[in-house]
Design an enzyme around this catalytic site. Sequence first.
Site, mmCIF file in Angstrom:
data_model
loop_
_atom_site.group_PDB
_atom_site.id
_atom_site.type_symbol
_atom_site.label_atom_id
_atom_site.label_comp_id
_atom_site.label_asym_id
_atom_site.label_seq_id
_atom_site.Cartn_x
_atom_site.Cartn_y
_atom_site.Cartn_z
ATOM 1 C CD GLU A 147 3.767 -4.685 52.197
ATOM 2 O OE1 GLU A 147 4.051 -5.677 51.499
ATOM 3 O OE2 GLU A 147 3.028 -4.783 53.027
ATOM 4 C CD GLU A 204 7.175 -7.399 55.003
ATOM 5 O OE1 GLU A 204 6.271 -6.669 55.351
ATOM 6 O OE2 GLU A 204 8.540 -6.865 54.803
#
Length: 265
Positions: A119, A139
């Site tokens: 990210e 995730e």
Amino acid sequence: MAVVELEIRDSIAVVTLNRPEKLNAMDTEMAVRLIDSFEQIRESSDIRVAILTGAGTNAFCAGGDLGAAIPLLTGERPATDPLETRWLKIRGDGGPFKTDIGKPMIAAVNGHAVAGGMELVLNTDIRVSVPGATYGIPEVKVGLFPGGGSTVRLREQISFAQAMNILLTGDPITAQQALDFGLINYIVEPSDLMDKAMDIASKIAANAPLAVQAVRNSVRACQGRPESEALDIETEYSLKVHDTADAKEGPKAFLEKRRPNFQGR
């Protein structure tokens, strides 16, 4: 030892994530110090471009520290000191993953960039990678949501189908796949990583800073907008740049066959 190091080389800022023994996984202190560094870069008129990298040879950033930071995020335990309290506030606002420094940022990816590490890469403008790096958003494999911009930025930066495959399976991709997908710009040997990043940064820093920032910020501001609205936004940036002293200096220097002296005004 600082967990985030900020070095200024002329007009180039080099930010290094410095927890190599933890694969540069982000704990609360790293997150807070990183956003402090980003804010310093944004506020400094002397800094024209930034490079973000990691210490060591194994990982750029392995995401959030599952033992230190994630229990705070999930509410498994409360904040116990001012640093953790500030981290929760920063994380609620998007944290360093969504912080916009307002200037070009180059990722020098020295190793694996997964979860929050990827990210961070998604929030940069140009990406240079070593061959052995992998990229992933895992995730969903541990019951978490990739809330640092992944579901917004990844589908804009590569094809929808490839983005959904990465997000929904949680499986990593190789540096070569990342290059093929258009996620990164270059793959270089580890010994050449910072030289390549610095070369790109130097070229950017040599350009008119207000024009560079406006072009970069216009691209970001126009993403996802209807064309007519995006063109209006672009016009606003264009008019502001053309009203600067640098916009007069650049063409004048070109006609006089000399290097322009850009002042950022």
